[in-house]
Design an enzyme around this catalytic site. Structure first.
Site, mmCIF file in Angstrom:
data_model
loop_
_atom_site.group_PDB
_atom_site.id
_atom_site.type_symbol
_atom_site.label_atom_id
_atom_site.label_comp_id
_atom_site.label_asym_id
_atom_site.label_seq_id
_atom_site.Cartn_x
_atom_site.Cartn_y
_atom_site.Cartn_z
ATOM 1 N N PRO A 185 44.139 40.988 40.054
ATOM 2 C CA PRO A 185 45.087 39.873 39.998
ATOM 3 C C PRO A 185 45.012 39.039 38.725
ATOM 4 O O PRO A 185 43.922 38.722 38.241
ATOM 5 C CB PRO A 185 44.718 39.019 41.220
ATOM 6 C CG PRO A 185 43.392 39.499 41.659
ATOM 7 C CD PRO A 185 43.275 40.921 41.230
ATOM 8 N N ASN A 186 46.201 38.699 38.244
ATOM 9 C CA ASN A 186 46.423 37.786 37.115
ATOM 10 C C ASN A 186 46.103 38.373 35.745
ATOM 11 O O ASN A 186 46.361 37.732 34.728
ATOM 12 C CB ASN A 186 45.648 36.465 37.308
ATOM 13 C CG ASN A 186 46.103 35.738 38.550
ATOM 14 O OD1 ASN A 186 47.293 35.508 38.721
ATOM 15 N ND2 ASN A 186 45.173 35.417 39.435
ATOM 16 N N ARG A 235 47.451 32.050 29.010
ATOM 17 C CA ARG A 235 46.640 30.830 29.138
ATOM 18 C C ARG A 235 45.167 31.203 29.008
ATOM 19 O O ARG A 235 44.803 32.362 29.030
ATOM 20 C CB ARG A 235 46.887 30.154 30.494
ATOM 21 C CG ARG A 235 48.293 29.570 30.591
ATOM 22 C CD ARG A 235 48.424 28.686 31.805
ATOM 23 N NE ARG A 235 47.413 27.633 31.806
ATOM 24 C CZ ARG A 235 47.043 26.965 32.899
ATOM 25 N NH1 ARG A 235 47.560 27.255 34.068
ATOM 26 N NH2 ARG A 235 46.144 26.012 32.813
ATOM 27 N N TYR A 285 39.480 34.304 27.736
ATOM 28 C CA TYR A 285 39.889 35.713 27.755
ATOM 29 C C TYR A 285 40.446 36.229 26.429
ATOM 30 O O TYR A 285 40.837 37.392 26.346
ATOM 31 C CB TYR A 285 40.928 35.925 28.875
ATOM 32 C CG TYR A 285 40.384 35.540 30.239
ATOM 33 C CD1 TYR A 285 39.305 36.219 30.781
ATOM 34 C CD2 TYR A 285 40.921 34.477 30.952
ATOM 35 C CE1 TYR A 285 38.780 35.863 32.013
ATOM 36 C CE2 TYR A 285 40.410 34.108 32.193
ATOM 37 C CZ TYR A 285 39.342 34.803 32.712
ATOM 38 O OH TYR A 285 38.823 34.449 33.933
ATOM 39 N N ASN A 297 38.654 46.638 36.488
ATOM 40 C CA ASN A 297 38.402 45.197 36.383
ATOM 41 C C ASN A 297 39.068 44.583 37.615
ATOM 42 O O ASN A 297 40.276 44.347 37.623
ATOM 43 C CB ASN A 297 38.998 44.619 35.099
ATOM 44 C CG ASN A 297 38.680 43.131 34.955
ATOM 45 O OD1 ASN A 297 38.257 42.475 35.921
ATOM 46 N ND2 ASN A 297 38.878 42.587 33.772
ATOM 47 N N ALA A 304 39.502 38.533 40.147
ATOM 48 C CA ALA A 304 38.908 37.632 41.152
ATOM 49 C C ALA A 304 38.372 38.389 42.368
ATOM 50 O O ALA A 304 37.435 37.919 43.034
ATOM 51 C CB ALA A 304 39.940 36.600 41.590
ATOM 52 N N GLU A 353 32.737 49.281 35.828
ATOM 53 C CA GLU A 353 33.338 47.954 36.010
ATOM 54 C C GLU A 353 33.408 47.250 34.654
ATOM 55 O O GLU A 353 32.456 47.316 33.874
ATOM 56 C CB GLU A 353 32.426 47.166 36.962
ATOM 57 C CG GLU A 353 32.847 45.750 37.233
ATOM 58 C CD GLU A 353 31.795 45.009 38.071
ATOM 59 O OE1 GLU A 353 30.600 45.378 38.038
ATOM 60 O OE2 GLU A 353 32.178 44.049 38.755
ATOM 61 N N HIS A 375 34.474 43.503 32.687
ATOM 62 C CA HIS A 375 34.917 42.106 32.678
ATOM 63 C C HIS A 375 35.101 41.676 31.239
ATOM 64 O O HIS A 375 34.205 41.871 30.411
ATOM 65 C CB HIS A 375 33.920 41.193 33.393
ATOM 66 C CG HIS A 375 33.844 41.529 34.841
ATOM 67 N ND1 HIS A 375 34.880 41.284 35.702
ATOM 68 C CD2 HIS A 375 32.895 42.182 35.554
ATOM 69 C CE1 HIS A 375 34.566 41.749 36.889
ATOM 70 N NE2 HIS A 375 33.367 42.310 36.829
ATOM 71 N N ARG A 427 29.166 32.107 33.313
ATOM 72 C CA ARG A 427 30.190 31.237 33.910
ATOM 73 C C ARG A 427 29.701 30.674 35.264
ATOM 74 O O ARG A 427 28.514 30.579 35.492
ATOM 75 C CB ARG A 427 31.502 32.015 34.022
ATOM 76 C CG ARG A 427 32.011 32.479 32.637
ATOM 77 C CD ARG A 427 33.322 33.208 32.712
ATOM 78 N NE ARG A 427 34.397 32.352 33.210
ATOM 79 C CZ ARG A 427 35.610 32.810 33.557
ATOM 80 N NH1 ARG A 427 35.871 34.110 33.454
ATOM 81 N NH2 ARG A 427 36.522 31.983 33.981
HETATM 82 O O1 CA2 Z 1 36.346 38.391 32.794
HETATM 83 C C1 CA2 Z 1 37.057 39.092 33.518
HETATM 84 O O2 CA2 Z 1 37.590 40.128 33.141
HETATM 85 C C2 CA2 Z 1 37.374 38.617 34.948
HETATM 86 O O3 CA2 Z 1 37.405 39.771 35.779
HETATM 87 C C3 CA2 Z 1 38.742 37.966 34.884
HETATM 88 C C4 CA2 Z 1 39.166 37.338 36.215
HETATM 89 C C5 CA2 Z 1 38.066 36.444 36.776
HETATM 90 O O4 CA2 Z 1 38.429 35.981 38.068
HETATM 91 C C6 CA2 Z 1 36.734 37.148 36.847
HETATM 92 O O5 CA2 Z 1 35.763 36.247 37.318
HETATM 93 C C7 CA2 Z 1 36.323 37.669 35.483
HETATM 94 C C8 CA2 Z 1 40.431 36.498 36.032
HETATM 95 C C9 CA2 Z 1 41.603 37.222 35.460
HETATM 96 C C10 CA2 Z 1 42.713 36.243 35.297
HETATM 97 O O6 CA2 Z 1 43.098 36.209 33.955
HETATM 98 C C11 CA2 Z 1 43.795 35.129 33.512
HETATM 99 C C12 CA2 Z 1 44.740 35.394 32.554
HETATM 100 C C13 CA2 Z 1 45.470 34.376 32.017
HETATM 101 C C14 CA2 Z 1 45.258 33.063 32.416
HETATM 102 C C15 CA2 Z 1 44.307 32.789 33.378
HETATM 103 C C16 CA2 Z 1 43.570 33.835 33.923
#
Ligand code: CA2
Length: 143
Positions: free
Chosen positions: A9-10, A17, A22, A73, A76, A97, A99, A106
């Site tokens: 997701p996301n 953002r 990221y 990946n 969340a 996996e 990230h 974090r």
């Molecule tokens: O660091 C990573 O790749 C994560 O898997 C990214 C996830 C986060 O929940 C994990 O803890 C670590 C979040 C991906 C959401 O990405 C966003 C993209 C744009 C704006 C906000 C979040």
């Protein structure tokens, strides 16, 4: 050799953002990097992104008998999904996996990974290059 790259997701919002966490690269940059890596390494690669846990589980199940390696990946769902862990265990396909951020540096809740328990390796904090590293690692592992 056929690989499946799964994003949770996301991650399709990358670059829009939170560039401090990221990076500035977009999801489309990631897709280009995957395509380029697959071409360079002579691999067949399918990518799939979903915001829905069950869709990711379905995709893992569909990979059974068709895919040699999985790069995942779970975003969340990393920190919550026993369903994705069980799906990876059920198909028993070597999985790495990834990230983008350094989850260890974090919030404490990001330091638990359920799907990671079924993966042969975890790459974190390497930005988008982590996906390329995961593909190379899997290719080497399977050769
Ligand atoms: O660091 C990573 O790749 C994560 O898997 C990214 C996830 C986060 O929940 C994990 O803890 C670590 C979040 C991906 C959401 O990405 C966003 C993209 C744009 C704006 C906000 C979040």
């Amino acid at each position: 050799m056929k690989f499946l790259v799964l994003n949770g997701p996301n991650l399709n919002m990358l670059g829009i953002r939170e560039p401090g966490i990221y990076g500035k690269s977009t999801f489309s940059d990631l897709l280009n990097l995957l395509e380029e890596t697959a071409r360079e390494e002579g691999l067949e690669l399918e990518q799939y992104q979903s915001n829905h846990e069950g869709c990711l589980v379905d995709k893992i199940q569909e990979a059974y008998g068709k895919v040699d390696g999985i790069v995942i990946n779970p975003a969340a769902y990393t920190h919550t999904s026993v369903a994705i862990l069980d799906a990876l265990k059920a198909v028993s396909i070597p999985a790495v996996e990834v990230h983008i951020s350094d989850v260890d540096a974090r919030e404490p809740f990001r330091q638990i990974s359920y799907p990671g328990l079924a993966c042969i390796k975890t790459i974190k904090g390497q930005g988008l290059d982590g996906y390329r590293q995961a593909i190379l690692y899997l290719k080497q592992y399977l050769s």
